[in-house]
Design a protein around this motif. Structure first.
Motif, short mmCIF file in Angstrom:
data_model
loop_
_atom_site.label_atom_id
_atom_site.label_comp_id
_atom_site.label_asym_id
_atom_site.label_seq_id
_atom_site.Cartn_x
_atom_site.Cartn_y
_atom_site.Cartn_z
N MET A 19 0.83 -1.21 0.00
CA MET A 19 0.00 0.00 0.00
C MET A 19 0.86 1.25 0.00
O MET A 19 0.54 2.26 -0.62
CB MET A 19 -0.91 -0.01 1.23
N ILE A 43 2.05 1.93 -3.53
CA ILE A 43 0.97 2.44 -4.38
C ILE A 43 0.73 3.91 -4.10
O ILE A 43 0.59 4.73 -5.02
CB ILE A 43 -0.31 1.61 -4.16
N SER A 44 0.68 4.29 -2.81
CA SER A 44 0.44 5.69 -2.48
C SER A 44 1.59 6.57 -2.94
O SER A 44 1.37 7.69 -3.42
CB SER A 44 0.24 5.83 -0.97
N GLN A 76 1.18 7.07 -6.65
CA GLN A 76 0.12 8.03 -6.94
C GLN A 76 0.58 9.46 -6.68
O GLN A 76 0.28 10.38 -7.44
CB GLN A 76 -1.12 7.71 -6.12
N GLN A 94 -5.99 -3.27 -9.55
CA GLN A 94 -5.19 -3.54 -8.36
C GLN A 94 -5.87 -4.56 -7.46
O GLN A 94 -5.23 -5.44 -6.90
CB GLN A 94 -4.95 -2.24 -7.59
N GLY A 95 -7.24 -4.46 -7.37
CA GLY A 95 -7.97 -5.45 -6.58
C GLY A 95 -7.87 -6.84 -7.18
O GLY A 95 -7.71 -7.82 -6.46
N SER A 129 -8.30 1.52 -12.47
CA SER A 129 -7.01 1.22 -11.85
C SER A 129 -7.20 0.50 -10.53
O SER A 129 -6.49 -0.48 -10.23
CB SER A 129 -6.22 2.51 -11.65
N LYS A 130 -8.17 0.96 -9.72
CA LYS A 130 -8.45 0.29 -8.46
C LYS A 130 -8.94 -1.14 -8.69
O LYS A 130 -8.59 -2.06 -7.95
CB LYS A 130 -9.49 1.08 -7.66
N LYS A 131 -9.75 -1.31 -9.73
CA LYS A 131 -10.27 -2.65 -10.03
C LYS A 131 -9.13 -3.59 -10.44
O LYS A 131 -9.08 -4.74 -10.01
CB LYS A 131 -11.30 -2.56 -11.16
N THR A 162 -9.35 6.14 -12.57
CA THR A 162 -9.08 5.78 -11.17
C THR A 162 -9.84 4.52 -10.78
O THR A 162 -9.30 3.62 -10.13
CB THR A 162 -9.47 6.94 -10.24
N GLN A 163 -11.11 4.45 -11.18
CA GLN A 163 -11.92 3.27 -10.85
C GLN A 163 -11.37 2.01 -11.50
O GLN A 163 -11.27 0.96 -10.86
CB GLN A 163 -13.38 3.50 -11.31
#
Length: 365
Positions: free
Chosen positions: A1, A4-5, A8, A305-306, A301-303, A298-299
């Motif tokens: 995490m 990732i931060s 970003q 990563q999940g 990218s989060k998907k 962003t959505q």
């Protein structure tokens, strides 16, 4: 995490640096060319790249970054391609109306999407395409005024679009495939970009302006603005490679249109350029498209990563299960060995007892 931060934050910093430096250099160059009468855009760009290379060379000598060798053929072709694309963009502006030139810049996004889809198998969702469409419509309303077509201008615009798209895609691809940073790639390619523009720049500028850059009378004010423009260009060139490397060519083009909207706004507030309701409506639509593009990216990218985290957790679960199965099997084999050893020991005890009983029986006889 934490990684990732930090990534970003790096992307946000690169985007902010790109916007701030690009808007600054546009305002500086507009004052230099429009107000002070210095029209030699291509030659000025070659000076930008030479100053950028010299700055990076000093930074390399001070051990601020490590130079990574790249294949000479790749660097030369890449640098020449980027230099040629800048020349074609300037020629397109010279042989076309301002409105058609803005349409040329707008066409770079769909052409880049098409190239990445065909040659790199990159998928763009319907939501991303919709947001890009809104962005292009908004920028078109805000910036495109007149459309005057001519054969030479159209050919130059097509060449500018193709070379720009390929150059930006290669900027992203080379950094990822060769594992080089934006600074390392810019340091290796800047001399070749500067060389091709330094040789062709005076000739192109004379064709476009009918003026000779070497016969121009440089006043102290003009020299001061040229130096300021060259210093800002170091940040512009660095942030360009940085943004494309960390994001994508399409995202960089979206950012470029945000700069266009900001330049229109700053031109109205600082330079008192004419501003109409059409400009305002177009900017609002463009900003809405940019907001949707950012949100959808962003959505997604989060998907991704999940999905990666889920896949890695599943792999770890499988490895853990396999490890536990191995331990259980080893335990079972150990128990089997132990039971077999116990059986042999029991037999040995029984045999001793039988021997003793048989000996006692003989003595009794």
């Amino acid at each position: 995490m934490g990684e990732i931060s930090s990534f970003q934050l790096g992307v946000i910093g690169a985007l902010f640096l790109s916007v701030a430096s690009s808007v600054s250099i546009v305002i500086c160059n507009k004052a230099l060319m429009s107000n002070l009468g210095f029209p030699f855009a291509t030659t000025l760009t070659s000076w930008h790249l030479m100053v950028t290379y010299c700055t990076l060379h000093v930074a390399h000598r001070l051990n601020l970054f490590e130079s990574k060798p790249i294949d000479t053929k790749t660097v030369v072709l890449f640098g020449m391609l980027n230099g040629i694309s800048i020349g074609f963009l300037n020629l397109s502006l010279g042989f076309n109306s301002v409105g058609f030139y803005q349409m040329t810049k707008l066409a770079i996004i769909p052409f880049t999407v098409m190239l990445e889809t065909i040659f790199l198998n990159k998928q763009f969702s319907s939501r991303i395409r919709l947001s890009l469409f809104l962005l292009l419509v908004g920028v078109g309303i805000a910036s495109v005024t007149d459309l005057q077509l001519n054969l030479m201008g159209t050919v130059l615009s097509l060449l500018a679009i193709m070379t720009t798209c390929v150059g930006q895609i290669l900027t992203n691809t080379i950094q990822k495939r060769l594992s080089v940073s934006s600074t390392q790639l810019l340091y290796q390619s800047a001399p070749f970009q500067a060389a091709i523009l330094f040789v062709s720049g005076p000739f192109l500028d004379q064709c476009l302006t009918n003026k000779n850059v070497f016969a121009y009378k440089y006043s102290p004010v003009v020299l001061a603005f040229i130096i300021l423009s060259c210093l800002i260009s170091v940040s512009v060139n660095f942030s360009t490679f940085l943004v494309i490397g960390k994001t994508s060519p399409v995202t960089y083009q979206v950012l470029g249109h945000l700069k266009t909207c900001l330049v229109l706004g700053f031109g109205y507030t600082l330079l008192h350029d004419p501003f109409t309701e059409r400009n305002l409506i177009g900017i609002l639509i463009a900003i809405g498209g940019m907001g949707l593009y950012s949100y959808f990216c962003t959505q997604e990218s989060k998907k991704k990563q999940g999905d990666l985290c889920l896949g890695s957790s599943q792999i770890k679960d499988k490895e853990t299960a396999a490890l536990l199965a191995g331990v259980h099997q080893e335990k079972e084999s150990h128990e089997v060995k132990k039971s077999s050893k116990d059986s042999v020991a029991n037999l040995f005890v029984l045999f001793n007892r039988g021997s003793c009983i048989f000996g006692d029986f003989k003595a009794f006889k």
